[in-house]
Design an enzyme around this catalytic site. Structure first.
Site, PDB file in Angstrom:
ATOM      1  N   LYS A 121       0.883  -1.174   0.000  1.00 54.46           N
ATOM      2  CA  LYS A 121       0.000   0.000   0.000  1.00 54.46           C
ATOM      3  C   LYS A 121       0.922   1.226   0.000  1.00 54.46           C
ATOM      4  O   LYS A 121       1.396   1.669   1.053  1.00 54.46           O
ATOM      5  CB  LYS A 121      -0.863  -0.027   1.271  1.00 54.46           C
ATOM      6  CG  LYS A 121      -2.197   0.670   1.184  1.00 54.46           C
ATOM      7  CD  LYS A 121      -2.138   2.112   0.803  1.00 54.46           C
ATOM      8  CE  LYS A 121      -1.904   3.054   1.965  1.00 54.46           C
ATOM      9  NZ  LYS A 121      -1.735   4.464   1.490  1.00 54.46           N
ATOM     10  N   GLU A 129       9.158   2.217  10.885  1.00 51.04           N
ATOM     11  CA  GLU A 129      10.220   3.197  10.591  1.00 51.04           C
ATOM     12  C   GLU A 129       9.532   4.555  10.623  1.00 51.04           C
ATOM     13  O   GLU A 129       8.792   4.895   9.702  1.00 51.04           O
ATOM     14  CB  GLU A 129      10.810   2.941   9.200  1.00 51.04           C
ATOM     15  CG  GLU A 129      11.492   1.609   9.040  1.00 51.04           C
ATOM     16  CD  GLU A 129      12.828   1.542   9.764  1.00 51.04           C
ATOM     17  OE1 GLU A 129      13.416   2.610  10.032  1.00 51.04           O
ATOM     18  OE2 GLU A 129      13.270   0.436  10.078  1.00 51.04           O
ATOM     19  N   GLU A 157       9.029  17.231  14.439  1.00 49.09           N
ATOM     20  CA  GLU A 157       9.517  17.026  13.080  1.00 49.09           C
ATOM     21  C   GLU A 157       8.787  17.989  12.147  1.00 49.09           C
ATOM     22  O   GLU A 157       7.566  17.954  12.051  1.00 49.09           O
ATOM     23  CB  GLU A 157       9.226  15.578  12.669  1.00 49.09           C
ATOM     24  CG  GLU A 157       9.823  15.214  11.344  1.00 49.09           C
ATOM     25  CD  GLU A 157       9.506  13.770  10.955  1.00 49.09           C
ATOM     26  OE1 GLU A 157       8.333  13.375  11.035  1.00 49.09           O
ATOM     27  OE2 GLU A 157      10.439  13.060  10.555  1.00 49.09           O
TER      28      GLU A 157
HETATM   29  P1  NAD Z   1       2.012   9.059   6.940  1.00 51.88           P
HETATM   30  O1  NAD Z   1       2.195   8.390   8.245  1.00 51.88           O
HETATM   31  O2  NAD Z   1       0.976  10.097   6.813  1.00 51.88           O
HETATM   32  O3  NAD Z   1       1.687   7.975   5.816  1.00 51.88           O
HETATM   33  C1  NAD Z   1       2.526   6.885   5.538  1.00 51.88           C
HETATM   34  C2  NAD Z   1       1.706   5.761   4.945  1.00 51.88           C
HETATM   35  O4  NAD Z   1       0.807   5.271   5.930  1.00 51.88           O
HETATM   36  C3  NAD Z   1       0.847   6.156   3.761  1.00 51.88           C
HETATM   37  O5  NAD Z   1       0.817   5.109   2.824  1.00 51.88           O
HETATM   38  C4  NAD Z   1      -0.514   6.378   4.401  1.00 51.88           C
HETATM   39  O6  NAD Z   1      -1.570   6.185   3.484  1.00 51.88           O
HETATM   40  C5  NAD Z   1      -0.513   5.283   5.446  1.00 51.88           C
HETATM   41  N1  NAD Z   1      -1.384   5.519   6.610  1.00 51.88           N
HETATM   42  C6  NAD Z   1      -1.727   6.702   7.175  1.00 51.88           C
HETATM   43  N2  NAD Z   1      -2.549   6.493   8.220  1.00 51.88           N
HETATM   44  C7  NAD Z   1      -2.732   5.161   8.331  1.00 51.88           C
HETATM   45  C8  NAD Z   1      -3.470   4.326   9.205  1.00 51.88           C
HETATM   46  N3  NAD Z   1      -4.220   4.829  10.203  1.00 51.88           N
HETATM   47  N4  NAD Z   1      -3.426   2.988   9.016  1.00 51.88           N
HETATM   48  C9  NAD Z   1      -2.672   2.452   8.035  1.00 51.88           C
HETATM   49  N5  NAD Z   1      -1.966   3.202   7.166  1.00 51.88           N
HETATM   50  C10 NAD Z   1      -1.984   4.531   7.309  1.00 51.88           C
HETATM   51  O7  NAD Z   1       3.460   9.604   6.547  1.00 51.88           O
HETATM   52  P2  NAD Z   1       3.879  10.430   5.253  1.00 51.88           P
HETATM   53  O8  NAD Z   1       3.387  11.823   5.440  1.00 51.88           O
HETATM   54  O9  NAD Z   1       3.550   9.680   4.023  1.00 51.88           O
HETATM   55  O10 NAD Z   1       5.480  10.391   5.403  1.00 51.88           O
HETATM   56  C11 NAD Z   1       6.188  11.276   6.192  1.00 51.88           C
HETATM   57  C12 NAD Z   1       6.571  10.612   7.510  1.00 51.88           C
HETATM   58  O11 NAD Z   1       7.292   9.402   7.263  1.00 51.88           O
HETATM   59  C13 NAD Z   1       7.508  11.468   8.331  1.00 51.88           C
HETATM   60  O12 NAD Z   1       7.086  11.472   9.671  1.00 51.88           O
HETATM   61  C14 NAD Z   1       8.848  10.756   8.196  1.00 51.88           C
HETATM   62  O13 NAD Z   1       9.739  10.991   9.243  1.00 51.88           O
HETATM   63  C15 NAD Z   1       8.441   9.340   8.099  1.00 51.88           C
HETATM   64  N6  NAD Z   1       9.504   8.545   7.458  1.00 51.88           N
HETATM   65  C16 NAD Z   1      10.255   7.688   8.217  1.00 51.88           C
HETATM   66  C17 NAD Z   1      11.299   6.968   7.632  1.00 51.88           C
HETATM   67  C18 NAD Z   1      12.153   6.013   8.423  1.00 51.88           C
HETATM   68  O14 NAD Z   1      12.793   5.171   7.824  1.00 51.88           O
HETATM   69  N7  NAD Z   1      12.190   6.112   9.729  1.00 51.88           N
HETATM   70  C19 NAD Z   1      11.538   7.103   6.284  1.00 51.88           C
HETATM   71  C20 NAD Z   1      10.762   7.990   5.555  1.00 51.88           C
HETATM   72  C21 NAD Z   1       9.729   8.686   6.146  1.00 51.88           C
END
Ligand code: NAD
Length: 468
Positions: A168, A243, A375
Site C-alpha cells: 500500500k 520506521e 519534526e
Molecule cells: P504518513 O504516516 O501520513 O503515511 C505513511 C503511509 O501510511 C501512507 O501510505 C498512508 O496512506 C498510510 N497511513 C496513514 N494512516 C494510516 C493508518 N491509520 N493505518 C494504516 N496506514 C496509514 O506519513 P507520510 O506523510 O507519508 O510520510 C512522512 C513521515 O514518514 C515522516 O514522519 C517521516 O519521518 C516518516 N519517514 C520515516 C522513515 C524512516 O525510515 N524512519 C523514512 C521515511 C519517512
C-alpha cells in the site's frame, strides 16, 4: 484512472473512485489512482496467501533470478522512472535518478544476491537444528518522501526471504510503485506474490493491518500513523516493524572543521527539501563558535536554488503538497512566536506556483521550543548553542525521537565516543556517508526494527527449531 495490481493482473478497484495525484511543482493533477476498499484488501490478501506456499518453497536461486531481473529492468529504464519520480515528488531530476532510482536498483541487486545464498538452515544447538522460515504474507505500507526507495526496502527483502507482499504505497506519490509493479509483472513473478493496492491509509492501510491473514506489517511513515498501526495490528498479534519520524541532531564540537561541518550539515538538513526522516534538522554548536556557524549556515543555505525538478541548477524542489507547505509555514511562524531568530528564508512564496518554501535557518533556538522538538519535514534548520559536551548530548537526546545524528570533531575517536552516547539508530562521524547495507532504523519513538542489509532481511524471517 489506473488500476490495482492483484493476483498478477491489473484490475479496477471495487470503489470505482480515485485519488488525484498532483504535480507539486505546478499544482496540476497529473494522474489518478484507485481509492482501494476493504474488499480490494480481501482480494489482495487472498491472492498473497494462496501464492505463499509455492513462493516460500521455491528454490532460493529462483527467487534470486527474478529479483535480479527486476533490478536489471529498473536500471535499463532508470531515466524514465527518474522522470516519473521527479514529477510526482518534485525532486530535482539528478537526485531523482541517482538517489531515488539507482539507489533502489542497488538494494534490489543486494537482496537478489542474499536470496541466492539463503538456505533456510541457520545452525545446530545441542540436539536442535534451527531453521529460518519466511514470516508469511507481508503488508507493506510506505510514505511519499522516498517513494521507490521505501517500497524496495520492504518488498525486496520480503520477496527474497520467501514472503508474499501486499503493498500500500502513499496515495500522495504513488507513481513509482506503479513502475515497480510493471517491472514485476514483466519479469513474471508468479501471480499473487506481489500485489499493489493504492488508496487511503485509514481505509486500505487499516484494513491490511487488521486482516487476520496478514502475518506482518512493515510500515514507514509518521509516528502518529505508526502508533495507530501498532495498535490495530496488535489485535491479531502480528509482527510489526515501524520506521517513523526523527529530529536528528548534528553536534559540532569546538575543534571540528567548522566550514565543512556546517556545509555538510546544511546539505543533510535540506536534502529532499528537508522531507527526510533522518534529516539533521538540529545543528548543535558550541557557544564559542556559534556566531561563525550561523553565518556559515546562512551562506550555505543561500546557495540552495529553489525551482522545478527539471530546471537548471535547482537544489531545492517543492514540498510534496499544499498540506505539507501549510504545515512547514505554520512551524516557521511558530518559531518566530517562540522567540527564535529567523536568519534566512521564511514564509514568503519564492515562486508563484508550486508548493515551494525558501531554505530557512533559525538561530537562537532553545531546547524545548516546538520547532526544536517536533519534526517539521521541510527545509528548516534550527541552530542551537551549547556550553559543555554533556549538554550537547543531552540536547541531542532530548526529543521523543531517536533515528539518526552526526558528530564532528578534530579527532575521529572523540567524535565516535560522543556518537556512542546518542540514543539513535545511526550516527555519522565526521560526515561518514549513508551506507545502504548498514541497518537503518530508530530508537525510542522513531520506530521498531531495522531495514536494509542483512538486518533488514532478518525482519522477514521466523525461527523454527527442531529437536532430535
Ligand atoms: P504518513 O504516516 O501520513 O503515511 C505513511 C503511509 O501510511 C501512507 O501510505 C498512508 O496512506 C498510510 N497511513 C496513514 N494512516 C494510516 C493508518 N491509520 N493505518 C494504516 N496506514 C496509514 O506519513 P507520510 O506523510 O507519508 O510520510 C512522512 C513521515 O514518514 C515522516 O514522519 C517521516 O519521518 C516518516 N519517514 C520515516 C522513515 C524512516 O525510515 N524512519 C523514512 C521515511 C519517512
Amino acid at each position: 484512472m489506473r488500476h490495482l495490481y492483484l493476483n498478477g493482473v491489473w484490475a479496477p478497484s471495487t470503489s470505482g473512485e480515485g485519488v488525484d495525484v498532483v504535480d507539486p511543482a505546478t499544482e496540476e493533477v497529473l494522474d489518478r489512482v484507485p481509492a482501494g476498499t476493504p474488499d480490494d484488501v480481501e482480494a489482495a490478501v487472498a491472492a498473497a496467501r494462496a501464492a505463499f506456499p509455492a513462493w516460500a518453497g521455491a528454490a532460493p536461486g529462483e527467487r534470486a533470478k527474478l529479483l535480479a531481473h527486476a533490478a536489471g529492468l529498473l536500471r535499463e529504464r532508470a531515466e524514465h522512472v527518474a522522470r516519473v519520480i521527479a514529477t510526482d515528488l518534485g525532486a530535482p531530476y539528478d537526485k531523482a535518478l541517482r538517489v531515488h532510482t539507482l539507489g533502489p536498483a542497488e538494494i534490489l541487486e543486494f537482496y537478489a544476491r542474499l536470496a541466492e545464498g539463503h538456505s533456510g538452515e541457520a545452525e545446530s544447538i545441542g540436539n536442535s537444528r534451527v531453521f529460518r522460515e519466511p514470516v508469511g504474507v507481508v503488508g507493506a505500507i510506505t510514505p511519499w518522501n522516498y517513494p521507490l526507495h521505501q517500497v524496495v526496502c520492504k518488498v525486496a527483502p520480503a520477496l527474497a526471504a520467501g514472503c508474499t507482499v501486499v503493498l500500500k504505497p502513499s496515495e500522495v506519490a504513488p507513481l513509482a510503485a506503479y513502475e515497480l509493479a510493471g517491472i514485476f509483472d514483466e519479469v513474471g513473478l508468479p501471480p499473487g506474490v506481489f500485489n499493489l493496492l493504492s488508496g487511503r491509509g485509514e481505509v486500505v492501510g487499516e484494513a491490511l493491518c487488521a486482516h487476520p491473514d496478514v502475518d506482518m506489517i512493515s510500515f514507514t511513515g509518521s509516528t502518529r500513523a505508526g502508533r495507530r498501526i501498532g495498535a490495530v495490528a496488535a489485535e491479531t498479534v502480528k509482527r510489526v516493524t515501524l520506521e517513523l519520524g526523527g529530529k536528528s541532531a548534528n553536534i559540532i564540537l569546538p575543534d571540528a572543521d567548522m566550514p565543512t561541518a556546517v556545509k555538510v550539515g546544511v546539505a543533510h538538513a535540506f536534502t529532499n527539501s528537508g522531507q527526510t526522516c533522518s534529516a539533521w534538522s538540529r545543528m548543535i554548536v558550541h557557544r564559542d563558535s556559534y556566531d561563525e556557524a550561523v553565518r556559515l549556515a546562512v551562506a550555505a543555505a543561500s546557495r540552495y536554488t529553489v525551482g522545478g525538478p527539471f530546471d537548471e541548477g535547482v537544489r531545492l524542489g517543492p514540498l510534496i503538497s499544499k498540506t505539507q507547505r501549510d504545515r512547514v509555514v505554520h512551524y516557521i511562524n511558530r518559531g518566530q512566536e517562540e522567540g527564535a531568530r529567523l536568519v534566512c528564508g521564511g514564509t514568503e512564496r519564492p515562486l508563484p506556483r508550486g508548493y515551494f518554501v525558501e531554505p530557512t535557518v533559525f538561530a537562537g533556538v532553545e531546547p524545548g521550543m516546538v520547532i526544536e522538538q517536533e519534526e517539521i519535514f521541510g527545509p528548516v534548520l534550527c541552530v542551537i548553542p551549547y556550553t559543555s559536551e554533556d549538554e550537547a548530548i543531552k540536547i541531542a537526546n532530548g526529543t521523543p525521537y531517536g533515528l539518526a545524528g552526526a558528530v564532528w570533531a578534530a579527532d575521529r575517536d572523540r567524535a565516535a565516543a560522543v556518537g556512542r552516547r546518542l540514543r539513535t539508530g545511526q550516527v555519522s562521524v565526521n560526515g561518514g556517508a549513508h551506507n545502504p547495507l548498514a541497518p537503518f532504523g530508530g530508537f525510542k519513538q522513531s520506530g521498531v526494527g531495522r531495514e536494509l542489509g542483512r538486518y533488514g532481511f532478518e525482519e522477514y524471517l521466523e525461527v523454527q527449531s527442531l529437536q532430535f
